[in-house]
Design an enzyme around this catalytic site. Structure first.
Site, PDB file in Angstrom:
ATOM      1  N   ALA A 150     -85.894 -74.177 -31.803  1.00 18.19           N
ATOM      2  CA  ALA A 150     -84.505 -74.010 -32.247  1.00 18.19           C
ATOM      3  C   ALA A 150     -83.900 -75.380 -32.497  1.00 18.19           C
ATOM      4  O   ALA A 150     -84.042 -76.285 -31.671  1.00 18.19           O
ATOM      5  CB  ALA A 150     -83.679 -73.251 -31.211  1.00 18.19           C
ATOM      6  N   TYR A 199     -75.377 -73.352 -37.741  1.00 14.71           N
ATOM      7  CA  TYR A 199     -76.473 -72.947 -36.854  1.00 14.71           C
ATOM      8  C   TYR A 199     -76.753 -71.451 -36.993  1.00 14.71           C
ATOM      9  O   TYR A 199     -77.905 -71.043 -37.195  1.00 14.71           O
ATOM     10  CB  TYR A 199     -76.127 -73.291 -35.407  1.00 14.71           C
ATOM     11  CG  TYR A 199     -77.085 -72.682 -34.411  1.00 14.71           C
ATOM     12  CD1 TYR A 199     -78.387 -73.145 -34.296  1.00 14.71           C
ATOM     13  CD2 TYR A 199     -76.674 -71.636 -33.576  1.00 14.71           C
ATOM     14  CE1 TYR A 199     -79.270 -72.584 -33.385  1.00 14.71           C
ATOM     15  CE2 TYR A 199     -77.549 -71.074 -32.663  1.00 14.71           C
ATOM     16  CZ  TYR A 199     -78.844 -71.547 -32.569  1.00 14.71           C
ATOM     17  OH  TYR A 199     -79.709 -70.983 -31.672  1.00 14.71           O
ATOM     18  N   LYS A 237     -80.195 -69.535 -38.492  1.00  9.72           N
ATOM     19  CA  LYS A 237     -80.975 -68.539 -37.748  1.00  9.72           C
ATOM     20  C   LYS A 237     -81.046 -67.223 -38.524  1.00  9.72           C
ATOM     21  O   LYS A 237     -82.097 -66.563 -38.548  1.00  9.72           O
ATOM     22  CB  LYS A 237     -80.370 -68.312 -36.369  1.00  9.72           C
ATOM     23  CG  LYS A 237     -80.430 -69.516 -35.446  1.00  9.72           C
ATOM     24  CD  LYS A 237     -81.835 -69.962 -35.137  1.00  9.72           C
ATOM     25  CE  LYS A 237     -82.511 -69.124 -34.097  1.00  9.72           C
ATOM     26  NZ  LYS A 237     -83.825 -69.667 -33.670  1.00  9.72           N
TER      27      LYS A 237
END
Length: 289
Positions: free
Chosen positions: A64, A121, A125
């Site tokens: 991540a 972010y 994702k």
């Protein structure tokens, strides 16, 4: 005796990747654990070579990126891994997050909600999820929230460091979510893989987070209370504030997750985050003693 499959874990130097690899070894899985330095998942040639060398049955992508400079691992990296897994006939467990949602609803988010991220972010994702779905039928996308452990850069370690230095700490009191211990999520990942390897066809998108949703402020109170069982802290007051700290990325106000689908498909029940918090605190103070 039934032999458990070989799992390749990416991002094994991060908190979730480390715990997944460690628990897999304890459970008897064959495991290859690769750090970001050991495998750049945005590099198609490197990924293809790693899969050809190790020949895993499953890849668990625990990589991540949170900063503007490394968000590509969430989108491009997931796409590269998914394509390489599709080419090699390998199943993929892609770890995602509750930040793919806008957080405007008050109820927990189920898998049926359409992603509408409010941050770069969250957008990265969500793009990674779509890339996996586009090319690899044999996938599990596992969304989670508010991960913490004794290692890595997370709210438990950050808050504990502040509490040791400062008498007052401001904490945002706008957010609701479900803290999740990485060791608990690792347990879920491996439970799913065992069932898939035994013939389950439960491919798709699922939610898992720790039981008992709580506000960010409430979770921080619990962290401090747990820490005080092991040490004296300089902190005298946690101050609830109606704003996010400077430098925070945009955060959805509500990241509670409905985890009924994973319970129905795999029999996975939520564990309270409080148990994981106490385990993390014991580990932290064992390291410090």
């Amino acid at each position: 005796m039934f032999e458990l499959p070989l799992i390749l874990v990416t991002g094994a130097d991060g908190q979730l990747g480390y715990d997944t690899a460690a628990l897999a070894q304890e459970d008897g899985f064959q495991i290859v654990a690769l750090s970001h330095a050991g495998l750049d998942i945005c590099d198609p040639a490197a990924v293809a070579a790693a899969l050809a060398e190790h020949r895993p049955a499953y890849v668990v992508n625990a990589v991540a990126g949170f900063d503007d400079g490394n968000l590509a691992v969430n989108s491009t990296g997931a796409a590269v891994l998914a394509q390489a897994c599709a080419d090699a006939g390998i199943a993929l467990v892609q770890v995602s997050c509750a930040e793919v949602f806008d957080g405007l609803d008050e109820a927990p988010y189920s898998e049926e909600y359409h992603p509408a991220p409010v941050s770069a972010y969250g957008s990265s994702k969500a793009a990674g999820e779509e890339a996996v779905r586009a090319v690899l039928p044999r996938h599990v996308i596992l969304r989670t929230g508010w991960l913490f452990s004794a290692r890595g850069d997370n709210i438990v370690r950050q808050l504990l460091e502040q509490a040791r230095r400062q008498e007052e700490v401001e904490v945002c009191d706008l957010l609701m979510g479900s803290p999740t211990a990485t060791m608990d999520l690792a347990r879920v990942v491996l439970a799913i893989i065992k069932q898939l390897d035994s013939g389950s066809e439960g491919w798709g998108t699922y939610h898992y987070a720790g039981g008992e949703p709580i506000s960010w402020f409430g979770f921080c109170e619990a962290v401090i209370a747990a820490a005080r069982q092991y040490e004296d802290l300089r902190l005298e007051r946690l101050l609830p504030v109606q704003r996010a700290p400077a430098g925070w990325r945009a955060m959805p106000l509500n990241t509670q997750l409905d985890c009924s689908r994973i319970r129905g498909t795999f029999g996975v029940h939520q564990r309270t985050w409080r148990t994981g918090l106490m385990q993390a605190m014991r580990t932290l103070h064992a390291w410090d003693s």
